[in-house]
Each structure stands twice: as structure tokens, then as C-alpha cells.
Write an enzyme that holds these catalytic residues in place. Structure first.
Site, PDB file in Angstrom:
ATOM      1  N   ASP A 133       0.849  -1.205   0.000  1.00  0.00           N
ATOM      2  CA  ASP A 133       0.000   0.000   0.000  1.00  0.00           C
ATOM      3  C   ASP A 133       0.875   1.241   0.000  1.00  0.00           C
ATOM      4  O   ASP A 133       0.510   2.281   0.547  1.00  0.00           O
ATOM      5  CB  ASP A 133      -0.913  -0.021   1.229  1.00  0.00           C
ATOM      6  CG  ASP A 133      -2.029   1.001   1.126  1.00  0.00           C
ATOM      7  OD1 ASP A 133      -2.594   1.380   2.179  1.00  0.00           O
ATOM      8  OD2 ASP A 133      -2.320   1.457   0.001  1.00  0.00           O
ATOM      9  N   LYS A 136       2.910   3.427  -5.697  1.00  0.00           N
ATOM     10  CA  LYS A 136       2.340   2.438  -6.618  1.00  0.00           C
ATOM     11  C   LYS A 136       3.374   1.951  -7.631  1.00  0.00           C
ATOM     12  O   LYS A 136       3.292   0.825  -8.105  1.00  0.00           O
ATOM     13  CB  LYS A 136       1.110   3.023  -7.332  1.00  0.00           C
ATOM     14  CG  LYS A 136       0.076   3.593  -6.356  1.00  0.00           C
ATOM     15  CD  LYS A 136      -0.201   2.670  -5.156  1.00  0.00           C
ATOM     16  CE  LYS A 136      -0.841   3.393  -3.992  1.00  0.00           C
ATOM     17  NZ  LYS A 136      -0.799   2.611  -2.734  1.00  0.00           N
ATOM     18  N   ASP A 161      -3.166  -3.046  -2.529  1.00  0.00           N
ATOM     19  CA  ASP A 161      -4.226  -2.041  -2.576  1.00  0.00           C
ATOM     20  C   ASP A 161      -4.062  -1.192  -3.843  1.00  0.00           C
ATOM     21  O   ASP A 161      -2.985  -1.112  -4.431  1.00  0.00           O
ATOM     22  CB  ASP A 161      -4.146  -1.133  -1.332  1.00  0.00           C
ATOM     23  CG  ASP A 161      -5.353  -0.197  -1.227  1.00  0.00           C
ATOM     24  OD1 ASP A 161      -5.207   0.881  -0.630  1.00  0.00           O
ATOM     25  OD2 ASP A 161      -6.426  -0.534  -1.767  1.00  0.00           O
ATOM     26  N   ASN A 162      -5.141  -0.553  -4.290  1.00  0.00           N
ATOM     27  CA  ASN A 162      -5.112   0.474  -5.342  1.00  0.00           C
ATOM     28  C   ASN A 162      -4.671  -0.019  -6.723  1.00  0.00           C
ATOM     29  O   ASN A 162      -4.053   0.742  -7.473  1.00  0.00           O
ATOM     30  CB  ASN A 162      -4.179   1.621  -4.937  1.00  0.00           C
ATOM     31  CG  ASN A 162      -4.455   2.140  -3.564  1.00  0.00           C
ATOM     32  OD1 ASN A 162      -3.617   2.060  -2.680  1.00  0.00           O
ATOM     33  ND2 ASN A 162      -5.657   2.674  -3.367  1.00  0.00           N
ATOM     34  N   GLU A 191     -11.362   4.178  -1.300  1.00  0.00           N
ATOM     35  CA  GLU A 191     -11.825   4.494   0.057  1.00  0.00           C
ATOM     36  C   GLU A 191     -12.718   5.746   0.088  1.00  0.00           C
ATOM     37  O   GLU A 191     -12.405   6.765  -0.483  1.00  0.00           O
ATOM     38  CB  GLU A 191     -10.637   4.675   1.022  1.00  0.00           C
ATOM     39  CG  GLU A 191      -9.501   5.526   0.520  1.00  0.00           C
ATOM     40  CD  GLU A 191      -8.432   4.739  -0.193  1.00  0.00           C
ATOM     41  OE1 GLU A 191      -8.734   3.684  -0.765  1.00  0.00           O
ATOM     42  OE2 GLU A 191      -7.279   5.178  -0.211  1.00  0.00           O
TER      43      GLU A 191
HETATM   44  O1  LIG Z   1      -0.214   6.942  -2.722  1.00  0.00           O
HETATM   45  C1  LIG Z   1      -0.866   6.209  -2.000  1.00  0.00           C
HETATM   46  N1  LIG Z   1      -0.284   5.505  -1.017  1.00  0.00           N
HETATM   47  C2  LIG Z   1       1.158   5.529  -0.837  1.00  0.00           C
HETATM   48  C3  LIG Z   1       1.704   6.739  -0.085  1.00  0.00           C
HETATM   49  C4  LIG Z   1       3.206   6.653  -0.120  1.00  0.00           C
HETATM   50  C5  LIG Z   1       3.799   6.404   1.239  1.00  0.00           C
HETATM   51  C6  LIG Z   1       4.952   5.517   1.219  1.00  0.00           C
HETATM   52  C7  LIG Z   1       5.236   4.562   2.123  1.00  0.00           C
HETATM   53  C8  LIG Z   1       6.450   3.887   1.893  1.00  0.00           C
HETATM   54  C9  LIG Z   1       7.066   2.899   2.675  1.00  0.00           C
HETATM   55  C10 LIG Z   1       8.292   2.387   2.309  1.00  0.00           C
HETATM   56  N2  LIG Z   1       8.908   2.807   1.202  1.00  0.00           N
HETATM   57  C11 LIG Z   1       8.351   3.757   0.424  1.00  0.00           C
HETATM   58  C12 LIG Z   1       7.110   4.308   0.774  1.00  0.00           C
HETATM   59  S1  LIG Z   1       6.186   5.544   0.026  1.00  0.00           S
HETATM   60  C13 LIG Z   1      -2.353   6.126  -2.154  1.00  0.00           C
HETATM   61  C14 LIG Z   1      -3.007   7.108  -2.901  1.00  0.00           C
HETATM   62  C15 LIG Z   1      -4.404   7.067  -3.059  1.00  0.00           C
HETATM   63  C16 LIG Z   1      -5.100   8.107  -3.854  1.00  0.00           C
HETATM   64  C17 LIG Z   1      -6.168   7.761  -4.683  1.00  0.00           C
HETATM   65  C18 LIG Z   1      -6.831   8.734  -5.422  1.00  0.00           C
HETATM   66  C19 LIG Z   1      -6.422  10.049  -5.350  1.00  0.00           C
HETATM   67  F1  LIG Z   1      -7.062  10.996  -6.060  1.00  0.00           F
HETATM   68  C20 LIG Z   1      -5.351  10.411  -4.536  1.00  0.00           C
HETATM   69  C21 LIG Z   1      -4.688   9.442  -3.789  1.00  0.00           C
HETATM   70  C22 LIG Z   1      -5.147   6.048  -2.456  1.00  0.00           C
HETATM   71  C23 LIG Z   1      -4.492   5.071  -1.715  1.00  0.00           C
HETATM   72  O2  LIG Z   1      -5.200   4.059  -1.117  1.00  0.00           O
HETATM   73  C24 LIG Z   1      -3.105   5.087  -1.568  1.00  0.00           C
HETATM   74  O3  LIG Z   1      -2.515   4.082  -0.852  1.00  0.00           O
HETATM   75 MG   LIG Z   2      -3.929   2.506  -0.536  1.00  0.00          MG
END
Ligand SMILES: O=C(NCCCCc1cc2ccncc2s1)c1cc(-c2ccc(F)cc2)cc(O)c1O
Ligand SMILES: [Mg+2]
Length: 206
Positions: A133, A136, A161-162, A191
Site C-alpha cells: 500500500d 504504486k 491495494d489500489n 476508500e
Molecule cells: O499513494 C498512496 N499511497 C502511498 C503513499 C506513499 C507512502 C509511502 C510509504 C512507503 C514505505 C516504504 N517505502 C516507500 C514508501 S512511500 C495512495 C493514494 C491514493 C489516492 C487515490 C486517489 C487520489 F485521487 C489520490 C490518492 C489512495 C491510496 O489508497 C493510496 O494508498
Molecule cells: Mg492505498
């Protein structure tokens, strides 16, 4: 979100923490938690796998961490990686409010750096379940890295996810066409919205 948890959820009650976050995100401010609809699918997979070792890539505020950890057997271990220190600080408090700190090891840093160190740093042989998660465009490289590091065994489950929104096309292409995985798509919604999204569950065949 943390204030809403501390105001509306009961200490030591994971379900009330999950409910408080979902209410906040529906009524006040959208946030990228896996959410209640996909969360139920996550719960059913965790319950089915009954994992002793879990890796979560992308803690965010700890919503899915709490959902997963609340379903684990007492001796099970959940390691969750978060890149953003601000998110990690919130997640730490959310997990503590749920009373699940003993089951969860929250690690700050990038998946690409930490995956190769899992065995030596945490005494992990293989993961029974991985919840993807995080970024992406890291799902595919990190899956290949986990394979190379011998962190997956025959029967390990990857739950991503996603896979529709924001989407992980290269990961889906790989995992659905690789003879080393058996995949299944669980259609759902992004979500707290009506936008289509879903979870991809894949079994590593060894
Ligand atoms: O980017 C998302 N999730 C990742 C955040 C990046 C955090 C990280 C954790 C980590 C740990 C270890 N190494 C590197 C990394 S980088 C995310 C985005 C949306 C979304 C959907 C539609 C939208 F209009 C806008 C956002 C929905 C979701 O469910 C998500 O999970
Ligand atoms: Mg997600």
C-alpha cells in the site's frame, strides 16, 4: 485524524479506532486509508491466512496496521514500513491508542532499503502475508526484491491495494502473467468514494 481517534475511540479497542478514522474521513476530510469497504476484504484475507509474519508496505496513519494487527494470533509479528516521518509519528500514536504496540514493529524508511535487511534486522525467515500500500510504482520492483531476498515461500500471500486507482499497471501485468503466482482480483471502491478500485490477492507458488 489523531485527535478524532483520541476523542472518539476507546483506548485498547482497535475496532473503535478503525470506526473513528472511517467516520472522520467520511465526515471531515478524505484520507488515503484502505477504508471500510476494502478493509473488510483485507480482514477476510488476514483471517483466512492467519499469518505468523506480516509485512505492510505503507503504514500511513496506521489504519490498516490496526485492522491487521487486531486479527493476528498472540505470537504473530507485523512489520510495517513508512517512508514519511510525519505519517510514522501519527501511526505510532494510533497503534498505541489501539493497544497493539506489542504486535507491531513500525520502521521508518524506504522499502527498497529495508527489504534486503529484513532477515538480519528482524530475524524474519519469510513473510506469510505482505500488504502492499505504498508508492504504486514500487509494488513491482519491491515484489521482485522480496523474491530475490528469499522473503517469500510457497504459499506466501501478496495483497495489493489500489491496483485500479491510482493503479499499478506494471505490477498487475507481471503478477497476473507470471507462472510463479496465482492471482485473484477483489473489485471494490476507492476508500470513501464511488470510484472503482480493488485489491489483488496473489499466492506465491515458489
Ligand atoms: O499513494 C498512496 N499511497 C502511498 C503513499 C506513499 C507512502 C509511502 C510509504 C512507503 C514505505 C516504504 N517505502 C516507500 C514508501 S512511500 C495512495 C493514494 C491514493 C489516492 C487515490 C486517489 C487520489 F485521487 C489520490 C490518492 C489512495 C491510496 O489508497 C493510496 O494508498
Ligand atoms: Mg492505498
Amino acid at each position: 485524524m489523531l485527535a478524532a481517534v483520541q476523542k472518539n475511540a476507546t483506548r485498547g479497542d482497535p475496532r473503535s479506532v478503525v470506526k473513528a478514522i472511517d467516520q472522520f474521513c467520511r465526515q471531515k476530510e478524505w484520507a488515503m486509508n484502505v477504508g471500510d469497504e476494502k478493509g473488510c476484504i483485507l480482514d477476510s484475507v488476514v483471517t483466512e491466512v492467519n499469518p505468523a509474519t506480516v509485512l505492510e508496505l505503507g503504514t500511513y496513519c496506521g489504519y490498516s496496521t490496526v485492522r491487521i494487527a487486531s486479527l493476528l494470533p498472540s505470537n504473530a509479528k507485523l512489520i510495517t514500513l513508512e517512508f514519511n516521518p510525519d505519517y510514522a509519528a501519527i501511526a505510532c500514536q494510533v497503534i498505541a491508542w489501539a493497544g497493539l504496540e506489542d504486535k507491531v514493529q513500525l520502521v521508518e524508511g524506504a522499502s527498497g532499503d529495508w527489504i534486503p535487511k529484513m532477515k538480519e534486522k528482524f530475524g524474519i525467515e519469510t513473510f506469510d502475508l505482505v500488504f502492499l500500500d505504498h508508492w504504486k510504482d514500487r509494488y513491482l520492483p519491491d515484489t521482485k526484491l522480496m523474491e530475490e531476498c528469499g522473503l517469500l515461500r510457497k504459499g506466501s500471500i501478496l495483497l495489493a491495494d489500489n491496483v485500479i486507482c491510482p493503479g499499478t499497471p506494471d505490477y498487475l501485468e507481471y503478477i497476473r502473467n507470471s507462472p510463479r503466482y496465482k492471482s485473484q482480483y477483489f473489485k471494490s471502491h476507492l476508500e470513501y468514494t464511488k470510484v472503482e478500485d480493488g485489491l489483488e490477492k496473489s499466492v506465491f507458488l515458489g
